[in-house]
Scaffold this motif. Sequence first.
Motif, mmCIF file in Angstrom:
data_model
loop_
_atom_site.group_PDB
_atom_site.id
_atom_site.type_symbol
_atom_site.label_atom_id
_atom_site.label_comp_id
_atom_site.label_asym_id
_atom_site.label_seq_id
_atom_site.Cartn_x
_atom_site.Cartn_y
_atom_site.Cartn_z
ATOM 1 N N GLY A 19 0.706 -1.224 0.100
ATOM 2 C CA GLY A 19 -0.103 -0.061 -0.016
ATOM 3 C C GLY A 19 1.011 1.042 -0.154
ATOM 4 O O GLY A 19 2.064 1.055 -0.354
ATOM 5 N N LEU A 20 0.219 2.416 0.324
ATOM 6 C CA LEU A 20 0.976 3.642 0.376
ATOM 7 C C LEU A 20 1.837 3.551 1.635
ATOM 8 O O LEU A 20 1.559 3.062 2.769
ATOM 9 C CB LEU A 20 0.024 4.663 0.446
ATOM 10 N N PRO A 21 2.913 4.254 1.274
ATOM 11 C CA PRO A 21 3.972 4.339 2.356
ATOM 12 C C PRO A 21 3.557 5.315 3.566
ATOM 13 O O PRO A 21 2.505 6.052 3.397
ATOM 14 C CB PRO A 21 5.223 5.081 1.701
ATOM 15 N N ALA A 22 3.833 4.939 4.728
ATOM 16 C CA ALA A 22 3.407 5.760 5.975
ATOM 17 C C ALA A 22 3.321 7.109 5.889
ATOM 18 O O ALA A 22 2.439 7.802 6.403
ATOM 19 C CB ALA A 22 3.965 5.142 7.403
ATOM 20 N N TRP A 23 4.362 7.808 5.277
ATOM 21 C CA TRP A 23 4.610 9.165 5.163
ATOM 22 C C TRP A 23 3.471 10.074 4.438
ATOM 23 O O TRP A 23 3.042 11.015 4.761
ATOM 24 C CB TRP A 23 6.079 9.866 4.563
ATOM 25 N N THR A 24 2.788 9.324 3.714
ATOM 26 C CA THR A 24 1.673 9.992 2.738
ATOM 27 C C THR A 24 0.568 10.064 3.845
ATOM 28 O O THR A 24 -0.333 10.997 3.080
ATOM 29 C CB THR A 24 1.444 8.953 1.607
ATOM 30 N N GLY A 345 -2.168 4.559 14.485
ATOM 31 C CA GLY A 345 -1.119 3.831 14.246
ATOM 32 C C GLY A 345 -0.248 4.201 13.195
ATOM 33 O O GLY A 345 1.036 4.077 13.039
ATOM 34 N N MET A 346 -0.839 4.840 12.048
ATOM 35 C CA MET A 346 0.042 5.460 11.013
ATOM 36 C C MET A 346 0.868 6.422 11.477
ATOM 37 O O MET A 346 1.978 6.860 10.686
ATOM 38 C CB MET A 346 -0.895 5.769 9.895
ATOM 39 N N ARG A 347 0.574 7.228 12.277
ATOM 40 C CA ARG A 347 1.569 7.819 12.970
ATOM 41 C C ARG A 347 2.772 7.679 13.900
ATOM 42 O O ARG A 347 3.605 8.236 14.176
ATOM 43 C CB ARG A 347 1.011 9.111 13.726
ATOM 44 N N SER A 348 2.817 6.229 13.995
ATOM 45 C CA SER A 348 3.690 5.708 14.782
ATOM 46 C C SER A 348 5.065 5.405 14.345
ATOM 47 O O SER A 348 4.927 4.906 12.815
ATOM 48 C CB SER A 348 3.107 4.208 15.553
ATOM 49 N N PHE A 351 4.869 1.906 12.167
ATOM 50 C CA PHE A 351 4.275 1.709 11.147
ATOM 51 C C PHE A 351 4.985 1.912 9.882
ATOM 52 O O PHE A 351 5.510 2.995 9.484
ATOM 53 C CB PHE A 351 3.050 2.494 11.027
ATOM 54 N N ASN A 352 5.096 0.681 8.908
ATOM 55 C CA ASN A 352 6.124 0.973 7.739
ATOM 56 C C ASN A 352 5.050 0.726 6.491
ATOM 57 O O ASN A 352 5.800 0.393 5.573
ATOM 58 C CB ASN A 352 7.151 -0.286 7.816
ATOM 59 N N GLY A 353 4.078 0.766 6.467
ATOM 60 C CA GLY A 353 3.163 0.521 5.450
ATOM 61 C C GLY A 353 2.092 -0.561 5.515
ATOM 62 O O GLY A 353 2.674 -1.694 6.350
ATOM 63 N N ALA A 354 1.078 -0.761 4.810
ATOM 64 C CA ALA A 354 0.002 -1.912 5.067
ATOM 65 C C ALA A 354 0.680 -2.959 4.411
ATOM 66 O O ALA A 354 1.451 -3.207 3.239
ATOM 67 C CB ALA A 354 -1.064 -1.409 4.697
ATOM 68 N N THR A 377 3.389 10.081 -4.444
ATOM 69 C CA THR A 377 3.079 9.313 -3.475
ATOM 70 C C THR A 377 3.572 7.727 -3.531
ATOM 71 O O THR A 377 3.526 6.860 -2.690
ATOM 72 C CB THR A 377 1.543 8.983 -3.511
ATOM 73 N N SER A 378 4.072 7.547 -4.559
ATOM 74 C CA SER A 378 4.924 6.203 -4.705
ATOM 75 C C SER A 378 6.214 6.227 -4.284
ATOM 76 O O SER A 378 7.056 4.818 -4.200
ATOM 77 C CB SER A 378 5.122 5.631 -6.247
ATOM 78 N N LEU A 379 6.790 6.999 -3.931
ATOM 79 C CA LEU A 379 8.178 7.355 -3.158
ATOM 80 C C LEU A 379 8.104 6.496 -1.753
ATOM 81 O O LEU A 379 7.027 6.935 -1.043
ATOM 82 C CB LEU A 379 8.532 8.817 -3.173
ATOM 83 N N ASP A 380 9.198 5.956 -1.600
ATOM 84 C CA ASP A 380 9.198 5.141 -0.008
ATOM 85 C C ASP A 380 9.510 6.248 0.955
ATOM 86 O O ASP A 380 9.089 5.958 1.937
ATOM 87 C CB ASP A 380 10.124 4.192 -0.159
ATOM 88 N N VAL A 381 10.140 7.172 0.508
ATOM 89 C CA VAL A 381 10.539 8.247 1.630
ATOM 90 C C VAL A 381 10.047 9.770 1.220
ATOM 91 O O VAL A 381 10.177 10.083 0.046
ATOM 92 C CB VAL A 381 12.126 8.355 1.753
#
Length: 399
Positions: A19-24, A345-348, A351-354, A377-381
Amino acid sequence: MNFKSPESVYAQAKNTRQGLPAWTYNNAELTDLEINSVFLQSWLWAGHISELAEAGDYQCMEMANERALIIRGEDGVVRAFHNVCNHRASRVVPDDKGHCRNALVCPFHGWSYHLDGRLKNIPRAETFPAIDKSTLGLKPIECELWHGMIFIRFFGSGPSIAETFKEAEAEISLYKIEDMQPINEPWTMKFNCDWKSIVDIDSEGYHVPMGHKDYYDLVGRSYKDQVLNDQVSRSYGDIDAGKHKSQLNQDYVNTLPKESYLPPSHQRQWIYWSTFPGFVITLFPDQIEIYHSYPIGFQKSAMAGRSYALADERPKMKSAREFNRQINIMVGEEDMQLVKWSAEGMRSSAFNGAIMSDLEMGTCAFHNQLRRSIPVTSLDVAPSIGTLAQTNQQMVEAE
């Protein structure tokens, strides 16, 4: 209808299940970009024609810095305009909804406009230089009526709503939505989280057996998600005609009239159609519900909607609609809690992505469309602070 397989949906995500990376879900610059590049350039649900029954009836909606006025003209045509007076940018109408007799009159200095948007009168016009009134009408917004539902698009281009839902046309036309009337007041739920957290959970039924046990009691294993494309999805559940653990479900099944304008195939189905970025129409045997989810700021989101139905005074139908309302309130409250927990949890840092299953392909399809609309939004960072929009534009140009 040709629905996609989970394999084909995940293939578009390069076979990743994350899924989308956590930062998004936690980036203010991305929220701004999503509002301007997605929501303001997409079709937004703005109501139903029954709410603009007479010439001069109007209602308003806002998205970020944009304000829309939707009004029925004297010729019966429903139009949309920016709710911005061309004199000093005041709202032309101050209320969220109302009625204008013959003109829209700005409450600031009294400039008035015809119901079709043309400038009508300027008070003390002699104190201004020569003005060509034909150039100062209200600025129009793209507006489309589809099965009685009103949609607007502030900017951008692309397929109409009718084209977007082309494959759903035969099914949706069964419900005679254009002939319906509201059966409740508009409602809004607000969330302290990113809007994608809401759409993520609204796009998959994997959580239904655990997260909505009473609703699962109503439809059981029949509940299924289907993806037409990355923009349009469908979910459905067949109402179990047998015994139910939930008394509310049993009451609903017992009172739902068997005589219906719908064909037998749809008399005991709950159906959900959705389109990117956050519009949903739910089709029930007794009524429908329309709603949309959208951002209202960084970590601030809303879901707003209303229910509609055909005129039907049968006591059993009235009871069924009330039981339906209670079921949906319960489901909504459960979803609000699940969204809250997931967003927290996504702010933790943990969490590294679903990690998603085949049963969450609807969420993957939603992510695929967002990646297509906003490639960053496809970037990991996340890009460094202050560079997100520029990085995204570079990725758009490189495609």
